[in-house]
Design a protein around this motif. Structure first.
Motif, PDB file in Angstrom:
ATOM      1  N   LEU A  54      17.610   1.088   8.020  1.00 43.43           N
ATOM      2  CA  LEU A  54      17.375   0.842   6.041  1.00 43.43           C
ATOM      3  C   LEU A  54      18.423   1.849   4.990  1.00 43.43           C
ATOM      4  CD1 LEU A  54      13.544   1.816   5.716  1.00 43.43           C
ATOM      5  CD2 LEU A  54      14.733  -0.458   6.019  1.00 43.43           C
ATOM      6  N   SER A  55      19.250   1.884   4.163  1.00 44.86           N
ATOM      7  CA  SER A  55      19.590   2.780   3.318  1.00 44.86           C
ATOM      8  C   SER A  55      18.841   2.490   2.013  1.00 44.86           C
ATOM      9  CB  SER A  55      21.177   1.694   2.928  1.00 44.86           C
ATOM     10  OG  SER A  55      21.063   0.820   2.031  1.00 44.86           O
ATOM     11  N   LYS A  56      19.480   3.857   1.346  1.00 44.80           N
ATOM     12  CA  LYS A  56      18.800   3.778   0.104  1.00 44.80           C
ATOM     13  C   LYS A  56      19.799   3.123  -1.207  1.00 44.80           C
ATOM     14  CE  LYS A  56      18.595   8.752   0.880  1.00 44.80           C
ATOM     15  NZ  LYS A  56      17.169   8.733   0.711  1.00 44.80           N
ATOM     16  N   GLU A  57      20.059   2.333  -0.973  1.00 50.99           N
ATOM     17  CA  GLU A  57      20.759   0.708  -1.895  1.00 50.99           C
ATOM     18  C   GLU A  57      19.510   0.801  -2.508  1.00 50.99           C
ATOM     19  OE1 GLU A  57      23.959  -3.134  -2.136  1.00 50.99           O
ATOM     20  OE2 GLU A  57      24.156  -1.694  -0.825  1.00 50.99           O
ATOM     21  N   VAL A  58      19.525   0.032  -3.835  1.00 46.33           N
ATOM     22  CA  VAL A  58      18.557  -0.086  -4.318  1.00 46.33           C
ATOM     23  C   VAL A  58      18.911  -1.220  -5.029  1.00 46.33           C
ATOM     24  CG1 VAL A  58      17.166   0.586  -6.618  1.00 46.33           C
ATOM     25  CG2 VAL A  58      18.041   1.913  -5.720  1.00 46.33           C
ATOM     26  N   VAL A  59      18.115  -2.606  -4.076  1.00 45.89           N
ATOM     27  CA  VAL A  59      18.219  -3.912  -4.275  1.00 45.89           C
ATOM     28  C   VAL A  59      16.560  -4.676  -5.333  1.00 45.89           C
ATOM     29  CG1 VAL A  59      19.483  -3.709  -2.175  1.00 45.89           C
ATOM     30  CG2 VAL A  59      17.188  -3.865  -1.607  1.00 45.89           C
ATOM     31  N   VAL A  60      15.959  -3.713  -5.455  1.00 52.50           N
ATOM     32  CA  VAL A  60      14.594  -3.822  -6.011  1.00 52.50           C
ATOM     33  C   VAL A  60      13.941  -2.700  -6.534  1.00 52.50           C
ATOM     34  CG1 VAL A  60      12.107  -4.223  -5.704  1.00 52.50           C
ATOM     35  CG2 VAL A  60      13.953  -4.975  -4.424  1.00 52.50           C
ATOM     36  N   LYS A  61      14.274  -3.043  -7.951  1.00 53.28           N
ATOM     37  CA  LYS A  61      14.100  -1.750  -8.826  1.00 53.28           C
ATOM     38  C   LYS A  61      12.721  -0.857  -9.275  1.00 53.28           C
ATOM     39  CE  LYS A  61      17.488  -3.409 -12.386  1.00 53.28           C
ATOM     40  NZ  LYS A  61      18.235  -3.347 -13.186  1.00 53.28           N
ATOM     41  N   GLU A  62      12.520   0.530  -9.208  1.00 54.30           N
ATOM     42  CA  GLU A  62      12.018   1.236  -9.473  1.00 54.30           C
ATOM     43  C   GLU A  62      10.451  -0.009  -9.974  1.00 54.30           C
ATOM     44  OE1 GLU A  62      11.989   5.196 -10.131  1.00 54.30           O
ATOM     45  OE2 GLU A  62      13.460   5.079  -9.268  1.00 54.30           O
ATOM     46  N   ASP A  63      10.681  -0.182 -10.855  1.00 54.29           N
ATOM     47  CA  ASP A  63       9.411  -1.324 -11.927  1.00 54.29           C
ATOM     48  C   ASP A  63       8.702  -1.941 -10.870  1.00 54.29           C
ATOM     49  OD1 ASP A  63       9.262   0.783 -14.132  1.00 54.29           O
ATOM     50  OD2 ASP A  63      10.694  -0.449 -15.506  1.00 54.29           O
ATOM     51  N   ARG A  64       9.581  -2.583 -10.533  1.00 56.68           N
ATOM     52  CA  ARG A  64       8.981  -3.894  -9.661  1.00 56.68           C
ATOM     53  C   ARG A  64       8.761  -3.331  -8.626  1.00 56.68           C
ATOM     54  NH1 ARG A  64       6.739  -8.477  -9.086  1.00 56.68           N
ATOM     55  NH2 ARG A  64       6.958  -9.581  -7.393  1.00 56.68           N
ATOM     56  N   VAL A  65       8.726  -2.952  -7.665  1.00 55.61           N
ATOM     57  CA  VAL A  65       8.319  -1.842  -6.688  1.00 55.61           C
ATOM     58  C   VAL A  65       6.642  -1.237  -7.493  1.00 55.61           C
ATOM     59  CG1 VAL A  65       7.944  -0.107  -4.811  1.00 55.61           C
ATOM     60  CG2 VAL A  65      10.252  -1.097  -4.928  1.00 55.61           C
ATOM     61  N   LYS A  66       6.978  -0.296  -8.305  1.00 61.11           N
ATOM     62  CA  LYS A  66       5.526  -0.079  -9.116  1.00 61.11           C
ATOM     63  C   LYS A  66       4.371  -1.278  -8.777  1.00 61.11           C
ATOM     64  CE  LYS A  66       7.551   3.990 -11.349  1.00 61.11           C
ATOM     65  NZ  LYS A  66       7.785   4.375 -12.697  1.00 61.11           N
ATOM     66  N   GLU A  67       5.061  -2.849  -9.852  1.00 63.74           N
ATOM     67  CA  GLU A  67       4.226  -3.227 -10.224  1.00 63.74           C
ATOM     68  C   GLU A  67       3.625  -4.385  -8.603  1.00 63.74           C
ATOM     69  OE1 GLU A  67       5.084  -7.753 -12.493  1.00 63.74           O
ATOM     70  OE2 GLU A  67       6.233  -6.865 -12.136  1.00 63.74           O
ATOM     71  N   MET A  95       4.785   4.025   4.300  1.00 58.72           N
ATOM     72  CA  MET A  95       5.731   3.272   4.759  1.00 58.72           C
ATOM     73  C   MET A  95       6.874   3.617   4.218  1.00 58.72           C
ATOM     74  SD  MET A  95       4.936  -0.560   3.664  1.00 58.72           S
ATOM     75  CE  MET A  95       3.714  -0.609   4.926  1.00 58.72           C
ATOM     76  N   PRO A  96       8.029   3.967   4.813  1.00 56.90           N
ATOM     77  CA  PRO A  96       9.514   4.015   4.932  1.00 56.90           C
ATOM     78  C   PRO A  96      10.117   2.462   3.932  1.00 56.90           C
ATOM     79  CG  PRO A  96       9.752   4.277   6.630  1.00 56.90           C
ATOM     80  CD  PRO A  96       7.987   4.325   6.004  1.00 56.90           C
ATOM     81  N   PHE A  97      10.930   2.363   3.543  1.00 55.63           N
ATOM     82  CA  PHE A  97      11.687   1.280   2.298  1.00 55.63           C
ATOM     83  C   PHE A  97      12.845   1.468   1.979  1.00 55.63           C
ATOM     84  CE2 PHE A  97       8.644   2.506  -1.130  1.00 55.63           C
ATOM     85  CZ  PHE A  97       9.524   1.992  -2.071  1.00 55.63           C
ATOM     86  N   GLY A  98      13.431   0.138   1.999  1.00 51.24           N
ATOM     87  CA  GLY A  98      14.848   0.132   1.641  1.00 51.24           C
ATOM     88  C   GLY A  98      15.163  -0.969   1.727  1.00 51.24           C
ATOM     89  N   LYS A  99      16.746  -0.957   1.728  1.00 53.77           N
ATOM     90  CA  LYS A  99      18.210  -2.189   1.557  1.00 53.77           C
ATOM     91  C   LYS A  99      17.703  -2.360   3.205  1.00 53.77           C
ATOM     92  CE  LYS A  99      22.250  -4.663   1.520  1.00 53.77           C
ATOM     93  NZ  LYS A  99      23.373  -4.281   0.616  1.00 53.77           N
ATOM     94  N   PRO A 100      17.730  -3.173   4.036  1.00 53.34           N
ATOM     95  CA  PRO A 100      17.566  -3.493   5.910  1.00 53.34           C
ATOM     96  C   PRO A 100      19.434  -3.161   5.729  1.00 53.34           C
ATOM     97  CG  PRO A 100      16.086  -5.169   4.837  1.00 53.34           C
ATOM     98  CD  PRO A 100      16.874  -4.903   3.486  1.00 53.34           C
ATOM     99  N   THR A 101      19.510  -2.646   6.862  1.00 50.72           N
ATOM    100  CA  THR A 101      20.519  -2.405   7.063  1.00 50.72           C
ATOM    101  C   THR A 101      21.017  -3.451   9.350  1.00 50.72           C
ATOM    102  OG1 THR A 101      20.553  -0.382   8.601  1.00 50.72           O
ATOM    103  CG2 THR A 101      21.065  -0.376   6.348  1.00 50.72           C
ATOM    104  N   ALA A 102      19.910  -3.570   9.673  1.00 45.86           N
ATOM    105  CA  ALA A 102      19.871  -3.975  10.956  1.00 45.86           C
ATOM    106  C   ALA A 102      18.596  -4.576  10.640  1.00 45.86           C
ATOM    107  CB  ALA A 102      19.591  -3.020  11.875  1.00 45.86           C
ATOM    108  N   GLN A 103      18.855  -5.607  11.342  1.00 47.87           N
ATOM    109  CA  GLN A 103      17.726  -6.875  11.769  1.00 47.87           C
ATOM    110  C   GLN A 103      16.648  -6.954  13.097  1.00 47.87           C
ATOM    111  OE1 GLN A 103      16.697 -10.086   9.973  1.00 47.87           O
ATOM    112  NE2 GLN A 103      17.886  -8.579   8.661  1.00 47.87           N
TER     113      GLN A 103
END
Length: 198
Positions: free
Chosen positions: A18-31, A174-182
């Motif tokens: 995972l990486s810290k790059e934001v690909v989904v905004k916090e508001d969408r995660v909250k929704e 549940m840690p989440f973020g931008k996938p860096t490896a499949q």
């Protein structure tokens, strides 16, 4: 006829890179989280699920706590592998903490004593459904996630750090973020050994 729900179920996987790059905004995660918590089923409609979502530095804190608690019990010569694993979870940009409110469970046990021993089981089943809904929904948005269980090792520190009620029992992280490896290939046991139709 297409079934997009089953397609999403098939696509959901465990992502450790995972990486810290934001690909989904916090508001969408909250929704997503709010929708999942509101609509996931629970026994007797108990709605016992409690969720804490940590972003950025707040997410880092839970993995710092986990690392330091593990440092107390993992032999020093084996700790490098443990630290690498925890750092991979901290590499994401958020973490969802899943709890079950034991006050709700205990109240149901009192109200419906015939089923008292089942309510903790049903509570865990409800939590599992919620975790799956969140996990699948996050992946549908392009986020990778995994499900971890460092409870009860970190419970007290988590409650103290975020001033959470002691009745909230930590179930999973549940840690989440931008996938860096499949994820790698997944093996399946034969369905005929696992499912019966009559």
């Amino acid at each position: 006829m297409a079934n997009t729900f089953l397609d999403a179920v098939k696509a959901r996987r465990t992502f450790y890179g995972l990486s810290k790059e934001v690909v989904v905004k916090e508001d969408r995660v909250k929704e997503i989280i709010n929708t999942a918590v509101k609509h996931s089923p629970s026994a007797f409609n108990s709605q016992s699920a409690r969720v804490v979502v940590l972003f950025g530095k707040e997410s880092d804190k839970v993995w710092d706590i986990t690392k330091e608690e593990l440092r107390k019990i993992v032999p020093a010569e084996n700790f490098a592998a443990t630290e690498e694993r925890i750092d991979s979870f901290a590499a994401g940009y958020g973490t969802v903490l899943f709890f079950e409110d034991q006050t709700v469970v205990e109240n149901l046990q009192e109200q419906f004593s015939l089923y008292a021993e089942n309510f903790p089981i049903w509570s865990n089943q409800s939590s599992g459904m919620l975790q799956f809904v969140v996990w699948t929904a996050l992946q549908e948005e392009g986020l990778g996630a995994s499900l971890q269980h460092y409870n009860p090792l970190i419970d007290e520190q988590v409650q103290a750090t975020w001033n959470l009620p002691k009745e909230w029992k930590l179930i999973g992280q549940m840690p989440f973020g931008k996938p860096t490896a499949q994820p790698g290939d997944k093996e399946f046991s034969p369905l005929e050994d696992r499912v019966k139709f009559f």
